[in-house]
Structures are given as structure tokens and as C-alpha cells.
Motif scaffolding. Structure first.
Motif, PDB file in Angstrom:
ATOM      1  N   PRO A 118       0.844  -1.204   0.000  1.00  0.00           N
ATOM      2  CA  PRO A 118       0.000   0.000   0.000  1.00  0.00           C
ATOM      3  C   PRO A 118       0.872   1.246   0.000  1.00  0.00           C
ATOM      4  CG  PRO A 118       0.016  -1.023   2.173  1.00  0.00           C
ATOM      5  CD  PRO A 118       0.720  -1.979   1.253  1.00  0.00           C
ATOM      6  N   LYS A 119       0.497   2.233  -0.779  1.00  0.00           N
ATOM      7  CA  LYS A 119       1.295   3.446  -0.880  1.00  0.00           C
ATOM      8  C   LYS A 119       0.927   4.427   0.217  1.00  0.00           C
ATOM      9  CE  LYS A 119       2.100   3.122  -5.848  1.00  0.00           C
ATOM     10  NZ  LYS A 119       2.006   3.807  -7.156  1.00  0.00           N
ATOM     11  N   VAL A 120       1.918   5.134   0.694  1.00  0.00           N
ATOM     12  CA  VAL A 120       1.723   6.195   1.677  1.00  0.00           C
ATOM     13  C   VAL A 120       2.179   7.486   1.017  1.00  0.00           C
ATOM     14  CG1 VAL A 120       2.306   7.083   3.950  1.00  0.00           C
ATOM     15  CG2 VAL A 120       2.122   4.612   3.594  1.00  0.00           C
ATOM     16  N   GLY A 121       1.245   8.385   0.773  1.00  0.00           N
ATOM     17  CA  GLY A 121       1.598   9.615   0.082  1.00  0.00           C
ATOM     18  C   GLY A 121       2.046   9.377  -1.340  1.00  0.00           C
ATOM     19  N   GLY A 122       1.490   8.338  -1.975  1.00  0.00           N
ATOM     20  CA  GLY A 122       1.826   8.041  -3.361  1.00  0.00           C
ATOM     21  C   GLY A 122       3.099   7.249  -3.542  1.00  0.00           C
ATOM     22  N   LYS A 123       3.781   6.863  -2.451  1.00  0.00           N
ATOM     23  CA  LYS A 123       5.035   6.120  -2.548  1.00  0.00           C
ATOM     24  C   LYS A 123       4.896   4.795  -1.813  1.00  0.00           C
ATOM     25  CE  LYS A 123       7.886  10.310  -2.801  1.00  0.00           C
ATOM     26  NZ  LYS A 123       9.011  11.065  -2.193  1.00  0.00           N
ATOM     27  N   GLY A 138       4.503   6.967  13.007  1.00  0.00           N
ATOM     28  CA  GLY A 138       5.498   7.955  12.598  1.00  0.00           C
ATOM     29  C   GLY A 138       4.835   9.280  12.306  1.00  0.00           C
ATOM     30  N   ILE A 139       5.620  10.220  11.857  1.00  0.00           N
ATOM     31  CA  ILE A 139       5.127  11.537  11.497  1.00  0.00           C
ATOM     32  C   ILE A 139       4.097  11.400  10.382  1.00  0.00           C
ATOM     33  CG2 ILE A 139       6.976  11.889   9.821  1.00  0.00           C
ATOM     34  CD1 ILE A 139       6.987  14.830  10.517  1.00  0.00           C
ATOM     35  N   PHE A 141       2.043  12.109   6.878  1.00  0.00           N
ATOM     36  CA  PHE A 141       2.544  12.423   5.543  1.00  0.00           C
ATOM     37  C   PHE A 141       2.470  13.915   5.255  1.00  0.00           C
ATOM     38  CE2 PHE A 141       1.499  13.344   1.099  1.00  0.00           C
ATOM     39  CZ  PHE A 141       2.692  12.954   0.509  1.00  0.00           C
ATOM     40  N   GLU A 142       1.350  14.542   5.624  1.00  0.00           N
ATOM     41  CA  GLU A 142       1.191  15.970   5.330  1.00  0.00           C
ATOM     42  C   GLU A 142       2.273  16.790   6.020  1.00  0.00           C
ATOM     43  OE1 GLU A 142      -1.185  13.973   6.361  1.00  0.00           O
ATOM     44  OE2 GLU A 142      -2.453  13.827   4.570  1.00  0.00           O
ATOM     45  N   GLU A 143       2.550  16.464   7.294  1.00  0.00           N
ATOM     46  CA  GLU A 143       3.577  17.204   8.022  1.00  0.00           C
ATOM     47  C   GLU A 143       4.951  16.954   7.415  1.00  0.00           C
ATOM     48  OE1 GLU A 143       5.462  17.614  12.546  1.00  0.00           O
ATOM     49  OE2 GLU A 143       3.736  16.284  12.186  1.00  0.00           O
ATOM     50  N   LYS A 144       5.202  15.699   7.042  1.00  0.00           N
ATOM     51  CA  LYS A 144       6.505  15.375   6.442  1.00  0.00           C
ATOM     52  C   LYS A 144       6.687  16.105   5.116  1.00  0.00           C
ATOM     53  CE  LYS A 144       9.488  11.410   5.401  1.00  0.00           C
ATOM     54  NZ  LYS A 144      10.468  11.697   6.457  1.00  0.00           N
ATOM     55  N   GLU A 145       5.638  16.151   4.311  1.00  0.00           N
ATOM     56  CA  GLU A 145       5.719  16.827   3.024  1.00  0.00           C
ATOM     57  C   GLU A 145       5.915  18.329   3.212  1.00  0.00           C
ATOM     58  OE1 GLU A 145       5.881  17.200  -1.098  1.00  0.00           O
ATOM     59  OE2 GLU A 145       6.107  15.471   0.244  1.00  0.00           O
ATOM     60  N   GLU A 146       5.271  18.896   4.218  1.00  0.00           N
ATOM     61  CA  GLU A 146       5.432  20.322   4.497  1.00  0.00           C
ATOM     62  C   GLU A 146       6.885  20.645   4.859  1.00  0.00           C
ATOM     63  OE1 GLU A 146       3.854  23.717   7.687  1.00  0.00           O
ATOM     64  OE2 GLU A 146       2.947  21.712   7.655  1.00  0.00           O
ATOM     65  N   MET A 147       7.487  19.798   5.686  1.00  0.00           N
ATOM     66  CA  MET A 147       8.876  20.019   6.081  1.00  0.00           C
ATOM     67  C   MET A 147       9.825  19.772   4.902  1.00  0.00           C
ATOM     68  SD  MET A 147       9.139  21.071   9.210  1.00  0.00           S
ATOM     69  CE  MET A 147       7.748  22.098   8.715  1.00  0.00           C
ATOM     70  N   ARG A 148       9.497  18.785   4.086  1.00  0.00           N
ATOM     71  CA  ARG A 148      10.337  18.511   2.916  1.00  0.00           C
ATOM     72  C   ARG A 148      10.336  19.704   1.973  1.00  0.00           C
ATOM     73  NH1 ARG A 148      10.658  15.932  -2.122  1.00  0.00           N
ATOM     74  NH2 ARG A 148       8.425  16.162  -2.459  1.00  0.00           N
ATOM     75  N   GLN A 149       9.182  20.297   1.759  1.00  0.00           N
ATOM     76  CA  GLN A 149       9.094  21.462   0.890  1.00  0.00           C
ATOM     77  C   GLN A 149       9.825  22.665   1.494  1.00  0.00           C
ATOM     78  OE1 GLN A 149       8.042  21.557  -2.187  1.00  0.00           O
ATOM     79  NE2 GLN A 149       7.486  19.389  -2.093  1.00  0.00           N
ATOM     80  N   CYS A 169      14.015  16.597  11.271  1.00  0.00           N
ATOM     81  CA  CYS A 169      15.179  15.734  11.040  1.00  0.00           C
ATOM     82  C   CYS A 169      15.292  14.707  12.165  1.00  0.00           C
ATOM     83  CB  CYS A 169      16.433  16.598  10.954  1.00  0.00           C
ATOM     84  SG  CYS A 169      17.897  15.746  10.356  1.00  0.00           S
ATOM     85  N   GLU A 170      15.104  15.159  13.404  1.00  0.00           N
ATOM     86  CA  GLU A 170      15.201  14.243  14.540  1.00  0.00           C
ATOM     87  C   GLU A 170      14.064  13.227  14.532  1.00  0.00           C
ATOM     88  OE1 GLU A 170      15.893  14.256  19.394  1.00  0.00           O
ATOM     89  OE2 GLU A 170      15.887  16.136  18.266  1.00  0.00           O
ATOM     90  N   SER A 171      12.893  13.614  14.024  1.00  0.00           N
ATOM     91  CA  SER A 171      11.781  12.661  13.974  1.00  0.00           C
ATOM     92  C   SER A 171      12.111  11.470  13.075  1.00  0.00           C
ATOM     93  CB  SER A 171      10.504  13.358  13.488  1.00  0.00           C
ATOM     94  OG  SER A 171      10.556  13.639  12.097  1.00  0.00           O
ATOM     95  N   ASP A 172      12.865  11.711  11.987  1.00  0.00           N
ATOM     96  CA  ASP A 172      13.295  10.603  11.133  1.00  0.00           C
ATOM     97  C   ASP A 172      14.312   9.727  11.854  1.00  0.00           C
ATOM     98  OD1 ASP A 172      11.632  11.214   9.061  1.00  0.00           O
ATOM     99  OD2 ASP A 172      13.168  12.057   7.748  1.00  0.00           O
ATOM    100  N   VAL A 173      15.178  10.332  12.641  1.00  0.00           N
ATOM    101  CA  VAL A 173      16.144   9.563  13.419  1.00  0.00           C
ATOM    102  C   VAL A 173      15.417   8.675  14.425  1.00  0.00           C
ATOM    103  CG1 VAL A 173      17.987   9.735  15.140  1.00  0.00           C
ATOM    104  CG2 VAL A 173      18.039  11.190  13.101  1.00  0.00           C
TER     105      VAL A 173
END
Length: 607
Positions: A118-123, A138-139, A141-149, A169-173
Motif C-alpha cells: 500500500p502506498k503512503v503519500g503516493g510512494k 510515525g510523522i 505524511f502531510e507534516e513530512k511533506e510540508e517540512m520537505r518542501q 530531522c530528529e523525527s526521522d532519526v
């Protein structure tokens, strides 16, 4: 297959991992990297799992460091998700790369390769997808995409944005710290470290990039609308299949029907219009060749998306392990080797330098010969011309026959030798070699009688996949098979996937020896060096490739071939030279100030 939460087994696996290494670091960088450019590091968060010590650094602090704030020797393990990104940040900061890398992206791909996720955020293979697969929160998708942008946007960032990016960054760690013990029981660490080793090599190649003639690219971009119109006008006079710049299927079907050409079709009845089909049919029906070449040329319509940095290097994500076979899968629009072959003539070394394209000779045939244990097939490969030797072994070419005297027979056996690797049937083979089905059937039977060990091995791959549900390479890259898996794909998997293992091993050997690799290209590499040393660079690269083949094939060595060009010459693929010259003749008509950009390539008859 799905596993949720931690168990005693996962804790034991993590404890065992910590005992093997003095320190185990989970780390993540945030960075900005516009198309074609090297990464501009924003921040870093790293945590050592044994002590729990956490480091957070903003870009100014990182740029002031001469070395990383953690040890990178053999006794330390670095854990990341898509590690080539972190390795590229090390290179951008001028830091040495960690010696031991465990990439949970590669390991998640290996654990689920062939399984529909199953895809999460299209991936389907992102960190969020991996967390969801194992039932780990985890975090969002919307929040992660906002930070990525926010990271992609580039600076400057205010105090609140800096804090947000560091926290992200720390949330990914933290996510990796939770994911690691759950995945560890299903990871073969020595093989995983080899895959992590490749991500180091991939980072070096992505960081280097391929040298591009930017001036010529700018001219092509400027005149491309007029070029495509004139190309279509010149070629379509004999076909009448275009309306404006649009290829019309109905017009094309009328053209092939009027000429009695049996065009390959999908099960739905629709004509197959992919570039490979056009290329194959052009070999059989010469009248198709100009149209096939035109379609190849027009496939480069999105010239603006070719990723070239300010330093004139083509760089893009190699997308390591993206294909089921474990091959790289870079963007066809961003990578110089993705669009039509004529555009490869944009590759040009800078003054004083040379580039070399080094490819394995008949790599897939050599792999199939050795892995199948077929002695006659191995002997044919070692002869130096497999297709000629195999034709002689099969009896369709006499012992005294040569490449020139029996060109037709050699080409026919070339078609069958390559086709059987994909499980090609007699009907497909017939149209690819331009012969009646009866002749294709005869050639397939000759191949079966000549190489029975190969056929037993090839069929056993399909049987093994159906019985046990998977196929593995020599280094453990696994494909999970299902009841609806294509037998042709399963048959071809051992060849393609072990070819990918060979490419990765050669890239590791080369980059670790300081060979200036620019890019991997299916079964080849592009290297660059100063004119005075290019021969030594090429020799070292060929040694690394030969060694890689011996490692993967248990001592069996594959040959490689080299094309070297020095400035001001440019690299070119002979299949695209005519179109390159045509395009530049058009440009010269449009702009009298443009000089002669034609290329001449000498081709060997019958190659």
C-alpha cells in the motif's frame, strides 16, 4: 509477512548488533539539491544507540567542521534510510564517508521486493511506508511533506523554521531507531553491509556527474520547437502519420496495413508503439527506420528537465535498488542516458580531460553461461565472439565461417541467444529476426540441443520461484514470486539481478580505489580523467570490472570494451549520430552563427 511491534527476538538482534560495533549511529541530514546540483546541507541529527547521545547541528556549525562529529571507522556502524543521500552530504561537507553503512531502505526493498505494498503519500517504499508495514507510528505524511518542501525551498530560514527543520530531522532519526530492531531479525548483516557499501559508491557517482556541453544544450533548448517541426516535415512526407506534432495511431495503422506489415500488437489488439518495438521492426522493415529514428528524436521533447548543474554536470538520483532486479532506475527525463540516444552527443569532457565509456561485452550471455554451468556456452563466450561461436556449435555456421562471411546466420543466432534469456517465443523471435515462424522455431530447437544445461537451469528458475516463492541472487537480493508472476520475468531474473550485483560490486571496487566514476549505465560505466592519465584510469576500471565478474561468477571473468574521447571531441552513440547531424543541420539553417557540430562515427560492419 507483516510484523508488528518489538519482541524478545528483536531486542536480542539489536543487542547482538551493538556487540559487533563499538558505536552504532542513526543519522539523517536535511538538504536542498536543485536538479543537477550537489546538495546544500541544512542540518544534521545523529544518535548513538548504545549511549543514547544525540547531536543536533545547523548548517553554519556543520560548514565549520573539518571532520564529522562522530567516528567513521570500521568499528562504527551507520544506519540510514536511503543512505546515498547522507553520503552525498558527507561529500558536500568534505567529510570522509562512514566505513560501515546499513541502509534500511535497501533492506526494506529486499524484504518486500515483488510484493504489492500500500502506498503512503503516493510512494510504496518510503520511510513512512516501511513504518506502516511494521505497524510503527510515525510523522504524518502531510507534516513530512510540508517540512520537505521547506527544506527544498532553500534559505534563509527564520528561527522558528530552523527549529522545525531540526525537529523534523530528529523525527526521522527516532523513526529509524524504532524501525531498526524490528527489521534486524530479517536482515543478513554481511550482505546488507555490501548493499550499504554500494550506497556509498552511488553517492560518489551522483556527486561527480557526467560532463555536458552546456552551450550546445542551450542552443538545442532555444530552437527545439522549430527543430521538431522541421524534423516531422522532413520525415513524415513518406508516412503521413503526424498531425502537427502529434503522432496519430489511426494514420499509422493505415500505413502499415497498406504495406502488408504485420505489426506487433498487445492482447487488446492495440499496436505496440514503444521505442523497442519500433527499433526491432526497423531492423526487419527498413522503410520503418526513418520513422523510428524520428520518434526516438522526439522522445527528447522535455529538454528542460535534463538535470544539469551550474558546473555543467548532469546529476540525478540513481534510484539504487528501485527495479525488481535491484538495478538503478534513474529518471529517463533527467539522466543523460535516459532520452533518445542522439542526445548522448552532449557528453563532452572539459579542456584537458577525456571521458571513457566502458561496457561489459555480452555480459548477460556470460552470466547465463556461468550460472547455468553450461560448458559449451562458456566456451563460446570465451572465444571472443559468442554469436559466431554459438552458430558454429549449433551447426548453422561452418567451422571456417567468419563474422563477415556468415553475417546473416550470426545475426539470427544472436537474436535467439538474447531472446531465450527473456523466454522469447517463436512468434516474437520471428518478427525480431525478420524470418518466418518456422525458421524461428528451428533456431530455438537448435539452441535447446546445443545448450541443454542452460535450458535446464533457465526452466529450473521458474520452477524454484513457483515452489518456494522467491528467487535470490548470489548476494541475496530477493524477488518474491506470486502465482501470477510472469514466467518470462522469472526466467530472466537470475541474469538481470546478478548483472546488477556485478555492477554494484564493480562500482564499490572502483570508487574505493579512487577511480573517477561519473555514472553507471545498465552494463557500463562512464569515467573521466585528465588526458595524460585516462589510459591508466581505463585500465584500472577494466581491472575492477573483471574482478567484480570473478567475484559474482565464482572465478569466471567477463571482458569489457572501451570507447574513449578527448576534448574537444564528444561521446556519441553510433545509433544516434545521424539524427544528431540532422538536428544540427537544421539549427545551422535557423542560425548562421552556429558552427559545424556534426559527428562522424566509424562503425564496424556487422557489429
Amino acid at each position: 509477512m507483516r510484523r508488528r511491534g518489538a519482541t524478545n527476538g528483536t531486542h536480542a538482534s539489536l543487542s547482538a548488533l551493538l556487540e559487533q560495533f563499538r558505536e552504532v549511529w542513526v543519522h539523517d541530514f536535511e538538504f536542498s539539491a536543485p536538479d543537477g546540483e550537489r546538495p546544500a546541507v541544512i542540518c544534521l541529527v545523529a544518535r548513538e544507540l548504545r549511549s543514547g547521545r544525540t547531536m543536533r547541528f545547523w548548517r553554519e556549525e556543520l560548514l565549520a567542521m573539518q571532520r564529522p562529529p562522530y567516528p567513521v571507522d570500521d568499528e562504527c556502524l551507520f544506519v540510514a534510510f536511503y543512505a546515498s543521500a547522507e553520503m552525498s552530504c558527507h561529500l558536500a561537507l568534505g567529510w570522509p564517508l562512514p566505513s560501515r553503512v546499513l541502509d534500511l531502505f535497501a533492506e526494506f526493498r529486499n524484504l518486500t521486493n515483488g510484493i504489492t505494498l500500500p502506498k503512503v503519500g503516493g510512494k510504496a517504499n518510503s520511510l513512512l511506508c516501511a513504518l506502516a508495514f511494521f505497524g510503527i507510528n510515525g510523522i504524518g505524511f502531510e507534516e513530512k511533506e510540508e517540512m520537505r518542501q521547506l527544506a527544498i525551498r532553500g534559505g534563509p530560514w527564520n528561527t522558528e523554521e530552523q527549529a522545525a527543520l531540526l525537529n523534523y530531522c530528529e523525527s526521522d532519526v527516532v523513526a529509524l531507531e524504532r524501525l531498526l530492531p524490528v527489521m534486524l531479525p530479517r536482515i543478513h548483516l554481511p550482505l546488507a553491509l555490501h548493499r550499504g557499501r554500494y550506497m556509498r559508491a552511488a553517492a560518489r557517482m551522483e556527486y561527480a556527474g557526467v560532463p555536458i556541453d552546456v552551450c550546445s544544450l542551450d542552443i538545442l533548448r532555444r530552437y527545439w520547437p522549430e527543430i521538431q517541426t522541421r524534423l516531422i516535415t522532413a520525415v513524415d512526407t513518406d508516412f503521413h502519420v503526424y498531425e502537427g506534432t502529434t503522432f496519430k495511431r489511426d494514420n499509422f495503422e493505415r500505413w502499415v496495413r497498406d504495406r502488408g506489415i504485420a505489426w506487433p500488437r498487445h492482447p487488446s489488439g492495440e499496436p505496440m508503439l514503444d521505442s523497442d518495438t519500433f527499433s526491432d521492426m526497423a531492423k526487419v522493415h527498413l522503410a520503418i527506420a526513418p520513422l523510428a529514428e524520428l520518434r526516438h528524436a522526439l522522445s527528447a521533447l522535455r529538454l528542460e528537465t535534463l538535470a544539469v548543474g551550474a558546473d555543467g554536470r548532469n546529476r540525478c538520483l540513481l534510484s539504487a535498488f528501485a527495479a525488481k532486479t535491484g538495478r538503478n532506475q534513474p529518471s529517463n527525463s533527467k539522466f543523460i542516458f535516459g532520452p533518445s540516444k542522439w542526445l548522448r552527443s552532449l557528453i563532452q569532457p572539459p579542456p584537458g580531460y577525456a571521458v571513457a565509456y566502458i561496457d561489459w561485452e555480452q555480459q548477460e550471455i556470460g552470466i547465463a553461461a556461468k550460472l547455468s554451468g553450461d560448458e559449451k556456452m562458456m566456451a563460446a563466450y570465451c572465444s571472443g565472439d559468442f554469436y559466431l561461436a554459438s552458430g558454429k556449435q549449433a551447426g548453422i555456421i561452418p567451422p571456417e565461417g567468419t563474422k563477415r562471411s556468415h553475417k546473416t546466420e550470426r545475426n539470427q543466432f544472436k537474436g535467439v541467444s538474447l531472446g531465450v534469456l527473456y523466454g522469447m517465443g517463436e512468434a516474437t523471435l520471428a518478427y525480431r529476426i525478420g524470418q518466418p515462424t518456422a525458421r524461428a522455431r528451428e533456431l530455438l530447437e537448435l539452441h535447446r540441443r546445443t545448450y541443454p544445461a542452460f535450458w535446464r537451469w533457465s526452466e529450473a528458475a521458474v520452477d524454484h520461484a513457483m515452489l518456494f516463492g522467491h528467487l535470490d541472487t548470489v548476494f541475496g537480493w530477493r524477488l518474491h514470486a506470486a502465482s501470477d508472476s510472469s514466467p518470462c520475468s522469472l526466467r530472466n531474473y537470475p541474469v538481470q539481478a546478478n548483472a546488477a550485483e556485478m555492477m554494484r560490486t564493480a562500482a564499490c571496487l572502483a570508487t574505493e580505489r579512487g577511480i573517477p566514476l561519473c555514472a553507471p549505465v545498465h552494463d557500463a560505466f562512464v569515467v573521466m580523467g585528465e588526458e595524460e592519465v585516462i589510459e591508466a584510469v581505463v585500465a584500472s576500471m577494466q581491472q575492477a570490472m573483471a574482478e567484480a565478474s570473478r567475484i559474482v561468477l565464482d572465478g569466471f571473468e567477463l571482458r569489457s570494451d572501451v570507447t574513449t574521447v578527448k576534448f574537444p571531441d564528444r561521446y556519441s552513440d553510433e545509433r544516434g549520430v545521424r539524427m544528431w547531424n540532422t538536428v544540427w543541420r537544421i539549427i545551422a539553417e535557423l542560425d548562421q552563427t552556429v558552427g559545424d557540430m556534426s559527428i562522424r562515427v566509424a562503425t564496424e560492419d556487422g557489429a
